[in-house]
Write an enzyme that holds these catalytic residues in place. Structure first.
Site, short mmCIF file in Angstrom:
data_model
loop_
_atom_site.label_atom_id
_atom_site.label_comp_id
_atom_site.label_asym_id
_atom_site.label_seq_id
_atom_site.Cartn_x
_atom_site.Cartn_y
_atom_site.Cartn_z
CD GLU A 61 -3.34 -2.67 -7.04
OE1 GLU A 61 -3.81 -1.52 -7.04
OE2 GLU A 61 -2.24 -2.97 -6.54
C1 BGC Z 1 -1.98 0.70 -5.27
C2 BGC Z 1 -2.70 0.27 -4.03
C3 BGC Z 1 -3.70 1.34 -3.62
C4 BGC Z 1 -4.73 1.44 -4.71
C5 BGC Z 1 -5.89 2.38 -4.43
C6 BGC Z 1 -2.87 1.36 -6.28
O1 BGC Z 1 -2.25 2.50 -6.76
O2 BGC Z 1 -1.25 -0.36 -5.81
O3 BGC Z 1 -1.75 0.00 -3.03
O4 BGC Z 1 -4.27 1.12 -2.38
O5 BGC Z 1 -4.10 1.84 -5.89
O6 BGC Z 1 -5.51 3.71 -4.44
#
Ligand code: BGC
Length: 462
Positions: A368
């Site tokens: 992410e």
């Molecule tokens: C999480 C996501 C969240 C993103 C944005 C991460 O902490 O895994 O589920 O939407 O950050 O805040």
């Protein structure tokens, strides 16, 4: 077939944030269904009562086939999503819901047919409510519940999916989101006022997650699973807010132990940092870590590390917050922070090089990375939504990843959070992270500038 040696250019999502269909086809309730429909946990934070009941309708095949077509036009070769445990096992354990299994099998087939590798997260925060009511992750039986669920997933998808992630972001869910929900439910005025007692209690849940993850990795290997399996951590370099100030340095160090080193050491060194054992042990007699537990961690190292990176943390010593480390609202940088913190891609490179040096250079995927800035940063121009800050954020973070890779860090993929605007846990729909805009009334998707920029990045690099 997908090419399993290629650098992954992906996007990430989570079941509760995108699926909707909260009561479709025999799904059981999860804790978030209850938090949002009964306790209205988004209300104190966003001012609106919002739920994931419909979300962005991604459970609906007619919708998700269009979404997959958009992924293809972006050039993605990987898509990370999570499975809703309560869709497969409505009571968390026991009875299997075949409709849930069929849904994910078809979704995986549809992705693969489009040339997109599925990267599957087993747990991204939506716990079956039936298990929540049995004590959730504080109950040591949760390790067995999770292993059973992970087996069901492996038997359904293990021959098609070559990358599984056991858990998403232990620290953020267990030490930030869940205690905040608890405070909102209890009507505590300042929901983010998490206490040291809550931290000490949640340490037990963290221990159970790490054991459940390690045992599951062992189970997958014992069953002959041929793909790879890892965890996704929220990693945040800790910067003492005032350089050279001893108190800030000490606070940054304990913050680093709790947020970063705890899981990293467990995963790659089979142990917990000393501060974790002493600081949590003396505050909570139930936090007991045995030699046998550590042996389980040591014997089942993950195949890869998922790095979720949004921002570093500027740490200020503050005796009024747990363990004296204040990091949530600090940003001395001149550049405005994104929703999740200061915009400092240079610290992503530093982080990746630290993982290379301190943890044996494991395979890393950025699972992410992304940003929200606020409504004013998204302006419609000639059918495209202009979000220059997000576009710039992604460009600079990809550059940091590629620079770390050029320096020998074993990074094998980058996944943006998120492809679509979606339900943000405590803030609902007001907080947009997508590179594709979603009109939540009509479900209409409109690409943003950041989509176009990411498309160009992928095109240039494959
Ligand atoms: C999480 C996501 C969240 C993103 C944005 C991460 O902490 O895994 O589920 O939407 O950050 O805040």
């Amino acid at each position: 077939m997908t090419d399993e040696t290629a650098f992954l250019w992906g996007a990430a999502s989570a079941s509760y944030q995108v699926e909707g269909g909260w009561q479709a086809d025999g799904k059981g309730l999860c804790n978030w269904d209850v938090y949002t429909n009964v306790y209205r946990v988004t209300e104190p934070v966003s001012g609106k009562q919002e739920t994931g009941n419909v979300a962005i309708n991604a459970y609906d095949r007619a919708q998700y086939l269009q979404d997959i077509a958009l992924m293809q036009s972006l050039g993605l070769n990987a898509y990370r999503f999570s499975i809703s445990w309560a869709r497969l096992l409505p009571d968390g354990v026991g009875r299997i819901n075949e409709a849930g299994i069929a849904h994910y099998k078809l979704f995986v087939d549809d992705l693969i047919a489009a040339g997109i590798e599925p990267v599957v997260t087993l747990f991204h925060w939506d716990m079956p409510q039936a298990l929540e009511e049995r004590g959730g992750w504080l109950n040591r039986d949760s390790i067995g519940w999770f292993r059973n669920y992970a087996r069901v997933v492996r038997e359904a998808l293990g021959d098609k999916v070559s990358k599984f992630i056991t858990f998403n972001e232990p620290f953020i869910n267990l030490f930030l989101i869940e205690p905040t929900v608890e405070n909102i439910k209890a009507g505590i005025g300042s929901p983010f006022a998490i206490t040291e007692a809550q931290y000490a209690r949640q340490a037990v849940a963290m221990h159970h997650w790490l054991l459940a993850s390690a045992e599951t990795i062992g189970d997958y290997r014992a069953a002959g699973y041929r793909g790879t399996i890892g965890l996704a951590l929220p990693l945040m370099p800790m910067i003492p807010e005032t350089p050279g100030k001893a108190e800030d340095i000490a606070a940054a160090s304990i913050g680093d132990a709790i947020i970063n080193r705890w899981c990293l050491d467990a995963m790659f060194k089979g142990r917990y940092p000393d501060e974790i054992i002493t600081e949590f042990g003396r505050r909570n007699p139930d936090f007991v870590v045995t030699e046998a537990d550590l042996a389980i961690l040591a014997a089942n190292r993950p195949d890869f590390l998922g790095v979720n990176f949004y921002a570093p943390a500027y740490v200020r010593h503050d005796a009024t917050v747990p363990f004296g480390f204040r990091w949530f609202d600090t940003n001395p940088d001149p550049e405005p922070a994104a929703f999740n913190g200061p915009v400092r891609p240079d610290y992503l490179k530093i982080l990746l090089e630290r993982i290379r040096d301190d943890y044996g250079n494991p395979t890393v995927y950025i699972t992410e990375n992304g940003a929200g800035f606020g409504e004013t940063d998204e302006v419609m121009e000639r059918g495209m939504i202009m979000d220059p800050r997000r576009a710039d954020y992604i460009t600079r973070h990809v550059d940091a990843v590629l620079a770390a890779r050029a320096n020998g860090a074993n990074v094998q993929g980058y996944m943006v959070w998120s492809l679509f605007d979606n339900f943000e846990w405590l803030q609902g729909y007001g907080r947009r992270f997508g590179i594709v805009h979603v009109d939540f009334e009509t479900q209409k998707r409109t690409t943003k500038l950041s989509f176009e920029i990411y498309r160009e990045i992928i095109e240039k690099n494959v």
